[in-house]
Design a protein around this motif. Structure first.
Motif, PDB file in Angstrom:
ATOM      1  N   TYR A   4       3.793   6.456  -5.912  1.00  0.00           N
ATOM      2  CA  TYR A   4       3.390   6.745  -7.446  1.00  0.00           C
ATOM      3  C   TYR A   4       2.432   7.894  -7.614  1.00  0.00           C
ATOM      4  O   TYR A   4       2.829   8.747  -8.413  1.00  0.00           O
ATOM      5  N   ALA A   5       1.646   8.237  -6.692  1.00  0.00           N
ATOM      6  CA  ALA A   5       0.769   9.393  -6.585  1.00  0.00           C
ATOM      7  C   ALA A   5       1.659  10.594  -6.453  1.00  0.00           C
ATOM      8  O   ALA A   5       1.368  11.652  -7.075  1.00  0.00           O
ATOM      9  N   MET A   6       2.373  10.545  -5.604  1.00  0.00           N
ATOM     10  CA  MET A   6       3.629  11.684  -5.499  1.00  0.00           C
ATOM     11  C   MET A   6       4.154  11.885  -6.635  1.00  0.00           C
ATOM     12  O   MET A   6       4.239  13.259  -7.105  1.00  0.00           O
ATOM     13  N   ASP A   7       4.574  11.260  -7.494  1.00  0.00           N
ATOM     14  CA  ASP A   7       5.305  11.318  -8.830  1.00  0.00           C
ATOM     15  C   ASP A   7       4.082  12.052  -9.851  1.00  0.00           C
ATOM     16  O   ASP A   7       4.514  13.040 -10.387  1.00  0.00           O
ATOM     17  N   CYS A   8       2.982  11.392  -9.555  1.00  0.00           N
ATOM     18  CA  CYS A   8       2.078  11.868 -10.535  1.00  0.00           C
ATOM     19  C   CYS A   8       1.791  13.332 -10.320  1.00  0.00           C
ATOM     20  O   CYS A   8       1.568  14.167 -11.194  1.00  0.00           O
ATOM     21  N   PRO A  49       0.768  -1.483   0.054  1.00  0.00           N
ATOM     22  CA  PRO A  49      -0.076  -0.147   0.012  1.00  0.00           C
ATOM     23  C   PRO A  49       0.696   1.361   0.027  1.00  0.00           C
ATOM     24  O   PRO A  49       0.493   2.195  -0.424  1.00  0.00           O
ATOM     25  N   ALA A  50       2.219   1.189   0.521  1.00  0.00           N
ATOM     26  CA  ALA A  50       2.894   2.350   0.625  1.00  0.00           C
ATOM     27  C   ALA A  50       3.472   3.049  -0.750  1.00  0.00           C
ATOM     28  O   ALA A  50       3.550   3.966  -1.142  1.00  0.00           O
ATOM     29  N   LEU A  53       2.682  13.916   0.110  1.00  0.00           N
ATOM     30  CA  LEU A  53       2.856  12.677  -0.191  1.00  0.00           C
ATOM     31  C   LEU A  53       4.204  12.430  -0.160  1.00  0.00           C
ATOM     32  O   LEU A  53       4.549  11.283   0.467  1.00  0.00           O
ATOM     33  N   ALA A  54       5.176  13.284  -0.429  1.00  0.00           N
ATOM     34  CA  ALA A  54       6.351  12.882  -0.392  1.00  0.00           C
ATOM     35  C   ALA A  54       6.898  12.733   0.965  1.00  0.00           C
ATOM     36  O   ALA A  54       7.765  11.942   1.427  1.00  0.00           O
ATOM     37  N   GLU A  55       6.229  13.582   2.171  1.00  0.00           N
ATOM     38  CA  GLU A  55       6.612  13.592   3.425  1.00  0.00           C
ATOM     39  C   GLU A  55       6.139  12.328   3.999  1.00  0.00           C
ATOM     40  O   GLU A  55       6.558  11.641   4.741  1.00  0.00           O
ATOM     41  N   GLU A  56       4.825  11.759   3.515  1.00  0.00           N
ATOM     42  CA  GLU A  56       4.245  10.581   3.932  1.00  0.00           C
ATOM     43  C   GLU A  56       5.232   9.351   3.404  1.00  0.00           C
ATOM     44  O   GLU A  56       5.478   8.322   4.149  1.00  0.00           O
ATOM     45  N   VAL A  57       5.818   9.490   2.075  1.00  0.00           N
ATOM     46  CA  VAL A  57       6.777   8.407   1.874  1.00  0.00           C
ATOM     47  C   VAL A  57       7.912   8.434   2.531  1.00  0.00           C
ATOM     48  O   VAL A  57       8.399   7.428   3.159  1.00  0.00           O
ATOM     49  N   LEU A  58       8.593   9.489   3.154  1.00  0.00           N
ATOM     50  CA  LEU A  58       9.806   9.523   3.992  1.00  0.00           C
ATOM     51  C   LEU A  58       9.360   8.851   5.281  1.00  0.00           C
ATOM     52  O   LEU A  58      10.113   8.044   6.046  1.00  0.00           O
ATOM     53  N   ARG A  59       7.773   9.367   5.721  1.00  0.00           N
ATOM     54  CA  ARG A  59       7.577   8.751   7.037  1.00  0.00           C
ATOM     55  C   ARG A  59       7.512   7.291   6.974  1.00  0.00           C
ATOM     56  O   ARG A  59       8.047   6.432   8.052  1.00  0.00           O
TER      57      ARG A  59
END
Length: 138
Positions: free
Chosen positions: A21-25, A15-16, A38-44
């Motif tokens: 992928y949404a961050m990239d879009c 799910p992560a 979303l980048a902050e969430e990916v890092l978290r």
């Protein structure tokens, strides 16, 4: 959904990766607030409680995303910090970093071409391109 009973016929989705992928879009279409959130969430999600990176390649791309969004917002220092941190990791997904680093390089050239710090960052990217053929266009 529960884990599949027969793994030969199914796979489990991480799910992560959706946030990744949404961050990239969102970054690609210029929706910077969503991209940075979303980048902050990916890092978290990609970092353990003790600071150990569980997903260094995703984290690297998230940092480039934060660099791109900072550059677009007029924050050269933040853009440079995130761009440099993204390139420091030992494990690098070269295709992903090519795409995102090109975006950050383009923002640096477009907005900050006269700034010495931006020129240093671009020189660092060129040096990395020479160390890793194919990383950036010649």
């Amino acid at each position: 959904m529960p884990h599949p009973q027969n793994l030969d016929n199914h796979f489990v989705v991480d799910p992560a990766k959706f946030d990744f992928y949404a961050m990239d879009c969102y970054r690609l279409v210029g929706e910077d607030k969503l991209a940075s959130t979303l980048a902050e969430e990916v890092l978290r999600a990609g970092t353990d409680f003790d600071g150990t990176e569980r997903a260094p390649m995703r984290n690297g791309e998230a940092r480039v995303t934060l660099g791109v969004t900072a550059a677009r917002a007029g924050d050269l220092e933040g853009a440079l910090i995130m761009g440099e941190r993204a390139l420091q990791g030992d494990r690098q997904s070269v295709p992903s970093l090519i795409m995102t680093s090109r975006e950050l390089a383009a923002e640096m050239k477009r907005r900050y071409s006269a700034e010495p710090a931006a020129q240093d960052y671009l020189a660092n990217l060129r040096a990395l391109g020479q160390e890793k053929p194919g990383f950036l266009p010649g």
